[in-house]
Design a protein around this motif. Structure first.
Motif, mmCIF file in Angstrom:
data_model
loop_
_atom_site.group_PDB
_atom_site.id
_atom_site.type_symbol
_atom_site.label_atom_id
_atom_site.label_comp_id
_atom_site.label_asym_id
_atom_site.label_seq_id
_atom_site.Cartn_x
_atom_site.Cartn_y
_atom_site.Cartn_z
ATOM 1 N N LEU A 327 0.828 -1.207 0.000
ATOM 2 C CA LEU A 327 0.000 0.000 0.000
ATOM 3 C C LEU A 327 0.863 1.259 0.000
ATOM 4 O O LEU A 327 0.556 2.243 -0.670
ATOM 5 N N PHE A 328 1.958 1.218 0.778
ATOM 6 C CA PHE A 328 2.842 2.387 0.858
ATOM 7 C C PHE A 328 3.458 2.682 -0.508
ATOM 8 O O PHE A 328 3.497 3.842 -0.938
ATOM 9 N N LYS A 329 3.923 1.649 -1.184
ATOM 10 C CA LYS A 329 4.550 1.869 -2.487
ATOM 11 C C LYS A 329 3.532 2.324 -3.513
ATOM 12 O O LYS A 329 3.842 3.147 -4.383
ATOM 13 N N ARG A 330 2.310 1.821 -3.425
ATOM 14 C CA ARG A 330 1.272 2.254 -4.344
ATOM 15 C C ARG A 330 0.981 3.752 -4.155
ATOM 16 O O ARG A 330 0.749 4.477 -5.119
ATOM 17 N N ALA A 331 1.035 4.215 -2.903
ATOM 18 C CA ALA A 331 0.726 5.621 -2.604
ATOM 19 C C ALA A 331 1.876 6.562 -2.919
ATOM 20 O O ALA A 331 1.661 7.715 -3.300
ATOM 21 N N THR A 332 3.112 6.100 -2.748
ATOM 22 C CA THR A 332 4.272 6.997 -2.864
ATOM 23 C C THR A 332 5.203 6.670 -4.015
ATOM 24 O O THR A 332 6.098 7.450 -4.324
ATOM 25 N N GLU A 333 5.012 5.492 -4.622
ATOM 26 C CA GLU A 333 5.905 4.985 -5.666
ATOM 27 C C GLU A 333 7.303 4.697 -5.126
ATOM 28 O O GLU A 333 8.268 4.591 -5.885
ATOM 29 N N LEU A 334 7.410 4.584 -3.800
ATOM 30 C CA LEU A 334 8.665 4.251 -3.139
ATOM 31 C C LEU A 334 8.392 3.214 -2.062
ATOM 32 O O LEU A 334 7.317 3.188 -1.472
ATOM 33 N N THR A 335 9.367 2.369 -1.788
ATOM 34 C CA THR A 335 9.250 1.501 -0.626
ATOM 35 C C THR A 335 9.478 2.354 0.619
ATOM 36 O O THR A 335 10.041 3.459 0.533
ATOM 37 N N PRO A 336 9.048 1.888 1.799
ATOM 38 C CA PRO A 336 9.323 2.657 3.023
ATOM 39 C C PRO A 336 10.812 2.979 3.192
ATOM 40 O O PRO A 336 11.166 4.088 3.603
ATOM 41 N N LYS A 337 11.686 2.027 2.881
ATOM 42 C CA LYS A 337 13.127 2.260 3.013
ATOM 43 C C LYS A 337 13.589 3.342 2.041
ATOM 44 O O LYS A 337 14.383 4.225 2.406
ATOM 45 N N GLU A 338 13.105 3.293 0.807
ATOM 46 C CA GLU A 338 13.480 4.311 -0.183
ATOM 47 C C GLU A 338 12.969 5.682 0.236
ATOM 48 O O GLU A 338 13.685 6.686 0.087
ATOM 49 N N TYR A 339 11.759 5.720 0.778
ATOM 50 C CA TYR A 339 11.203 7.001 1.239
ATOM 51 C C TYR A 339 12.030 7.553 2.399
ATOM 52 O O TYR A 339 12.348 8.744 2.438
ATOM 53 N N GLN A 340 12.399 6.681 3.325
ATOM 54 C CA GLN A 340 13.202 7.101 4.470
ATOM 55 C C GLN A 340 14.559 7.637 4.024
ATOM 56 O O GLN A 340 15.015 8.679 4.500
ATOM 57 N N ASP A 341 15.200 6.946 3.092
ATOM 58 C CA ASP A 341 16.503 7.386 2.598
ATOM 59 C C ASP A 341 16.419 8.752 1.929
ATOM 60 O O ASP A 341 17.375 9.540 1.972
ATOM 61 N N LYS A 342 15.287 9.030 1.315
ATOM 62 C CA LYS A 342 15.149 10.265 0.540
ATOM 63 C C LYS A 342 14.692 11.457 1.399
ATOM 64 O O LYS A 342 15.136 12.574 1.187
ATOM 65 N N PHE A 343 13.807 11.193 2.386
ATOM 66 C CA PHE A 343 13.174 12.311 3.081
ATOM 67 C C PHE A 343 13.460 12.391 4.569
ATOM 68 O O PHE A 343 13.056 13.358 5.214
ATOM 69 N N SER A 344 14.125 11.407 5.148
ATOM 70 C CA SER A 344 14.389 11.457 6.573
ATOM 71 C C SER A 344 15.245 12.666 6.919
ATOM 72 O O SER A 344 16.207 12.984 6.236
ATOM 73 N N ARG A 345 14.857 13.328 8.028
ATOM 74 C CA ARG A 345 15.657 14.470 8.494
ATOM 75 C C ARG A 345 17.067 14.029 8.845
ATOM 76 O O ARG A 345 18.013 14.806 8.744
ATOM 77 N N LEU A 346 17.233 12.758 9.253
ATOM 78 C CA LEU A 346 18.556 12.269 9.613
ATOM 79 C C LEU A 346 19.441 12.125 8.381
ATOM 80 O O LEU A 346 20.663 12.092 8.500
ATOM 81 N N ALA A 347 18.818 12.047 7.209
ATOM 82 C CA ALA A 347 19.593 11.854 5.987
ATOM 83 C C ALA A 347 20.054 13.156 5.383
ATOM 84 O O ALA A 347 20.848 13.196 4.444
ATOM 85 N N ILE A 348 19.542 14.264 5.917
ATOM 86 C CA ILE A 348 19.905 15.574 5.354
ATOM 87 C C ILE A 348 21.163 16.122 6.013
ATOM 88 O O ILE A 348 21.300 16.044 7.195
#
Length: 348
Positions: A327-348
Motif C-alpha cells: 500500500l505504501f509503495k502504491r501511494a508513494t511509488e517508493l518503498t518505506p526504506k526508499e522514502y526514508q533514505d530520501k526524506f528522513s531528516r537524519l539523511a539531510i
C-alpha cells in the motif's frame, strides 16, 4: 553541550514586517529544548540555531516602528534547514516592491534541501517568487481575494490553517541526479502561526518536543491530534459535518482496526450513504481515507528518524508487513526504506 547539531533556522527580515511574528518566531524556535528543561532542572539542549537575516544584514524597521537588528546577511546564507517568511505588516504591494531584491534569494534557497514556511501575508513573497505556482497554499482570509487575483496559478485554500506542498524545483550535479523535493508550508493569519510552528518543531524534533513547547508556551494547538501532516495533506474544505466527525475519529484511532460498517453505525447512516458522502466531500471512500491517514502517518514517522518496517507497520495499524509495504509503495511509488533514505531528516 548538546549531543546533536541544532537545526539551522533563518527568519527573513524586511522593512514592513509584522514585529510580533518576527520576534515570536525567534522566541518559539530559540526556546525549543530550553524552557521545558529549565522548568524541570534538566540540562538545556537548544534544538534550533535561529538567525534573522536581512538584505545586507541591515537593521529591520517593523510595521509597528520597532527596530530589530539582523544577525546576518541573507546573501551569505548558502543553506539552512528551515527558511521562515513572517507576516507582511505594511501595504503588501509596497513591501514587495521595496524588497524585490529578496526574491532571487528565496528562489536560490528553494533549490536547496531547505523547508520553506510563510505566515499569513508572507505567502505573497513566495508567490511573487513563483514558488507556489501549481501548488496549494493559504493566507489570511482578508487577503484571499487579492492573492487569487495576483497569483491565479496558485491553488489558494484560505479556509485551511496550514498547508503543505512539495516544492517542484530540482538540483542536479554530476554525483547526484536525484530530485531535491523540499516542503513549502503556509499558515493563515493570527494564531495559525503557532500551529505552523508546532508542526515544524514536531517535524524536526518529534511529537514529545513539540508537546513540551506547546505546554511551556501555553499554546492550544488547533491540530489536536498527532497526525499533523495528515491534517495538512488530507483535509479539504467542505461543509459536511458528519464526514468531518468521521474524519476526526479515523485520525484519532487509525492505529486500531476500523470497519466502514462501524463508522456508519457510529453516525447512524448506512455504509452506502457514508461512502457516497465521503466521495462527495473528500473525493475518496472511507476505506481509502483510512489507508491515506495511515500512509501519511507512516511518512511522517519515516521523515522524523530511524524506524524498522515492522515497528512502522504496527504504529500505523497494520499487522501484515507485506500488505503495508504494498500500500505504501502504491501511494508513494517508493518503498518505506526508499522514502526514508530520501526524506528522513537524519539523511539531510
Amino acid at each position: 553541550m548538546p549531543y546533536f547539531k541544532p537545526f539551522k533556522v533563518i527568519i527573513l527580515g524586511f522593512d514592513g514586517v509584522l514585529g510580533s511574528v518576527l520576534a515570536g518566531a525567534l522566541d518559539l524556535f530559540s526556546f525549543t529544548g530550553v524552557s521545558w528543561q529549565r522548568f524541570l532542572g534538566e540540562a538545556v539542549e537548544p534544538r534550533f540555531d535561529v538567525q534573522i537575516a536581512s538584505l545586507g544584514g541591515v537593521d529591520i524597521r517593523c510595521s509597528n516602528r520597532l527596530i530589530m537588528q539582523a544577525h546576518c546577511d541573507i546573501r551569505d546564507v548558502m543553506e539552512c534547514d528551515l527558511l521562515l517568511i513572517p507576516t507582511i505588516g505594511d501595504s503588501i504591494d509596497k513591501v514587495l516592491s521595496q524588497n524585490s531584491e529578496l526574491i532571487p534569494h528565496l528562489q536560490r534557497l528553494a533549490n536547496t534541501k531547505a523547508d520553506i514556511a510563510s505566515n499569513c501575508s508572507g505567502a505573497f513573497f513566495l508567490a511573487e517568487a513563483g514558488l507556489l505556482d501549481g501548488l496549494t497554499a493559504t493566507t489570511h482570509w482578508g487577503y484571499a481575494g487579492k492573492f487569487k487575483a495576483d497569483y491565479p496559478l496558485v491553488d489558494l485554500q484560505e479556509n485551511q490553517f496550514v498547508t503543505q506542498s512539495k516544492n517542484q524545483s530540482t538540483t542536479q550535479s554530476k554525483s547526484d541526479l536525484t530530485t531535491q523535493s523540499g516542503n513549502i508550508f503556509c499558515a493563515a493569519g493570527g494564531s495559525a502561526f503557532y500551529d505552523l510552528g508546532l508542526l515544524l518543531i514536531e517535524r524536526y524534533c518529534g511529537r514529545e518536543i513539540s508537546t513540551q513547547v506547546a505546554k511551556t508556551q501555553i499554546i492550544d494547538s488547533k491540530r489536536g491530534n498527532q497526525n499533523s501532516y495528515t491534517n495538512v495533506t488530507l483535509h479539504k474544505p467542505h461543509a459536511d459535518q458528519l464526514v468531518k466527525q468521521v474524519q476526526e475519529f479515523i485520525e484519532e484511532n487509525f492505529k486500531q482496526p476500523i470497519q466502514v460498517s462501524s463508522l456508519a453505525a457510529m453516525v447512524n447512516i448506512t455504509p452506502r450513504t457514508l461512502n457516497r458522502r465521503f466521495q462527495s466531500a473528500v473525493a475518496m471512500r472511507p476505506i481509502e481515507y483510512i489507508q491515506a491517514v495511515r500512509i501519511e502517518q507512516a511518512k511522517r514517522l519515516l521523515e522524523l528518524g530511524d524506524v524498522t518496517i515492522k515497528s512502522l507497520a504496527e504504529q500505523v495499524g497494520y499487522d501484515d508487513i507485506s500488505s503495508f509495504t504494498r500500500l505504501f509503495k502504491r501511494a508513494t511509488e517508493l518503498t518505506p526504506k526508499e522514502y526514508q533514505d530520501k526524506f528522513s531528516r537524519l539523511a539531510i
